[in-house]
Scaffold this active site. Structure first.
Site, PDB file in Angstrom:
ATOM      1  N   GLU A 139      54.110  36.627  37.651  1.00  0.00           N
ATOM      2  CA  GLU A 139      53.976  37.008  36.249  1.00  0.00           C
ATOM      3  C   GLU A 139      53.627  35.808  35.371  1.00  0.00           C
ATOM      4  O   GLU A 139      52.849  35.937  34.412  1.00  0.00           O
ATOM      5  CB  GLU A 139      55.267  37.677  35.750  1.00  0.00           C
ATOM      6  CG  GLU A 139      55.645  38.945  36.487  1.00  0.00           C
ATOM      7  CD  GLU A 139      54.556  40.015  36.436  1.00  0.00           C
ATOM      8  OE1 GLU A 139      53.768  40.022  35.456  1.00  0.00           O
ATOM      9  OE2 GLU A 139      54.487  40.838  37.371  1.00  0.00           O
ATOM     10  N   GLU A 203      44.941  40.351  40.270  1.00  0.00           N
ATOM     11  CA  GLU A 203      46.074  40.352  41.190  1.00  0.00           C
ATOM     12  C   GLU A 203      45.913  39.264  42.253  1.00  0.00           C
ATOM     13  O   GLU A 203      46.862  38.551  42.585  1.00  0.00           O
ATOM     14  CB  GLU A 203      46.211  41.722  41.854  1.00  0.00           C
ATOM     15  CG  GLU A 203      46.856  42.776  40.972  1.00  0.00           C
ATOM     16  CD  GLU A 203      48.225  42.349  40.505  1.00  0.00           C
ATOM     17  OE1 GLU A 203      49.167  42.318  41.313  1.00  0.00           O
ATOM     18  OE2 GLU A 203      48.366  42.026  39.316  1.00  0.00           O
ATOM     19  N   ASP A 207      48.402  36.158  42.673  1.00  0.00           N
ATOM     20  CA  ASP A 207      49.039  35.902  43.971  1.00  0.00           C
ATOM     21  C   ASP A 207      48.784  34.463  44.415  1.00  0.00           C
ATOM     22  O   ASP A 207      49.708  33.749  44.823  1.00  0.00           O
ATOM     23  CB  ASP A 207      48.499  36.870  45.028  1.00  0.00           C
ATOM     24  CG  ASP A 207      49.057  38.276  44.892  1.00  0.00           C
ATOM     25  OD1 ASP A 207      50.018  38.454  44.117  1.00  0.00           O
ATOM     26  OD2 ASP A 207      48.522  39.189  45.544  1.00  0.00           O
TER      27      ASP A 207
END
Length: 489
Positions: A139, A203, A207
């Protein structure tokens, strides 16, 4: 209760949508080039200064209308863990604030201005601190790479209002998925997969950067893949996945990719974190389980030695006893065993304070905490517990003095303002009481109510106290200016 919460969150969605609509209107429509993969771009969509303003406004609304947890002990743990990661982050342009949402869903989210929320359900499912840290790192990466702003810029051909409605709905979905989906449908959003961090490229980027950050901070780089596996296993046969999987699509290839990325970093043994286990135990005992079930559950855990850290299970059992008002049993565990071995542990000191107050012995709590407060007067757990004990012991002036010092560096901590208001009320200092209440309302974004409280404070002020009246008038002007600034967004 859920219906009222959803209605309030939809109101919040409207406010966010209104704010973001005008921001979206400022997006440049002249540059049609592809967006570069650099996280600090997208300043033409929303500047860093405006991002912080919007983030602050959203946070104020969430305090008043979402099931946030105001728990100094858990706040201290989560903020400390988050800070350990942030110091290893790249492009961290502003201080990060981490907070808890009382929701059993497996979810976490980030939004403007470095605000990151974690659902209690996620903490309950995490097995290790590295797994929890991997979610925070992910996040944090969304924030440092400015994925919200980049998403806005990438959709610059869309209607500004549609973009605003879309993002407003997603922000609500962070805390309440059902209300958020309703908001997105109202905004005619075409697909959940088009939202903020839902895109595949964002994403993958989060990651990649998050796992690198996780390793640099000294955690197990496999924490991300381990937590992905937990989620995949738990929801393998569920027809409708939880919010976390809707917003962060989980595939076998993504798990494999996380494992592969972890192999690029040094393998390290990370011992069991006692603080993590205590925080998890606190969430389960105070927020996840009903009181009687919590007593039964943790009694069995202690008797069967089914724990990673014995102290955490004992601590949880003591908290469960406190909820069933069996304070003698709780005291035997906290004071009789845990504090004797770890006298400065904030989890134990907090529980001991509550026990002393509940048993009508607040002065014992004041005495117990005094040496720790003297060394760390602005630690939120110590200061707020000491102030609470002092108020219970009718030492109002001492509590007020301590809280004033604490608020000098923690002016947005609502519990401190609430305790200050209580101390002033019991000391019959009504002008100051209303001023403290005004600060609480302002933290909820309720500026009209805050101004009302200040007007009450003005009426209670002594006629010859011109300085105090001048301060109240100045604060009224500040609140009105803040409300107008929010409307101008």
């Amino acid at each position: 209760m859920k219906k009222r919460l959803s209605q309030k969150l939809l109101v919040l969605s409207f406010l966010i949508t209104a704010s973001l609509s005008s921001i979206a209107q400022s997006v440049s429509y002249t540059n049609k080039n592809a967006l570069p993969e650099i996280g600090v771009v997208a300043s033409d969509a929303i500047s860093l200064d405006k991002e912080m303003i919007v983030g602050d406004a959203v946070m104020r609304q969430m305090r008043g209308q979402s099931p946030l947890i105001a728990d100094p002990v858990l706040d201290e743990y989560l903020q400390d863990l988050g800070n350990r990661l942030v110091i290893h982050a790249e492009n961290a342009k502003f201080p990060f604030r981490f907070f808890w949402v009382d929701n059993d869903a497996i979810n976490a989210f980030a939004f403007f201005g470095g605000h990151i929320g974690v659902h209690t359900g996620l903490m309950r499912r995490a097995n290790t601190e590295s797994e929890l840290a991997s979610v925070l790192a992910h996040e944090i990466s969304h924030v440092t790479q400015r994925h919200i702003a980049r998403s806005m810029q990438a959709q610059q051909r869309s209607s500004p209002l549609a973009i605003a409605s879309l993002i407003g709905g997603v922000l609500i979905a962070m805390a309440n998925p059902q209300a958020g989906m309703a908001a997105m449908q109202a905004g005619q959003a075409a697909s959940v997969q088009m939202q903020i961090d839902y895109t595949r490229s964002n994403e993958q980027e989060a990651d990649r950067i998050g796992i690198a950050m996780l390793s640099r901070a000294g955690f197990d780089a496999n924490g991300a893949a381990d937590f992905f596996s937990i989620m995949a296993e738990e929801y393998r046969n569920v027809s409708r996945p939880p919010a976390r999987l809707l917003t962060h699509p989980l595939t076998e290839s993504r798990i494999a990719d996380a494992r592969s990325r972890a192999d690029d970093y040094p393998s390290r043994f990370v011992p069991v974190s006692k603080q993590f286990e205590l925080a998890k135990a606190r969430i389960m005992a105070r927020y996840s389980f009903e009181p009687d079930y919590a007593v039964e559950y943790f009694t069995a855990q202690v008797d069967k030695k089914a724990y990673r850290v014995r102290e955490a299970s004992l601590y949880a059992l003591a908290l469960a006893y406190m909820r069933t008002e069996e304070y003698d049993k709780a005291q035997e565990i906290i004071m009789g065993e845990l504090l004797t071995k770890d006298s400065g542990n904030l989890f134990y000191l907090d529980a001991a304070t509550d026990i002393y107050i509940a048993k009508g012995e607040p002065l014992k709590a004041v005495e117990m905490l005094s040496p720790f407060v003297e060394n760390s007067p602005r630690n939120q757990v110590l200061a707020l517990n000491q102030a609470n004990a002092m108020i219970s012991a009718s030492r109002y002036d001492d509590a007020i003095s301590l809280l004033k010092d604490f608020l000098l560096v923690n002016d947005e901590y609502q519990i401190a303002h609430q305790l200050m208001s209580e101390a002033y009320q019991k000391a019959k200092r009504f002008s100051q009481m209303h001023q403290s209440k005004a600060e609480v309302y302002a933290l909820y974004g309720a500026y009209t109510r805050a101004v009302d409280e200040l007007q009450y404070a003005y009426n209670f002020a002594k006629d010859d106290d011109h300085l105090q009246k001048q301060r109240i008038r100045a604060r009224i002007k500040q609140f009105r200016d803040q409300e107008e600034r929010l409307q101008r967004l």
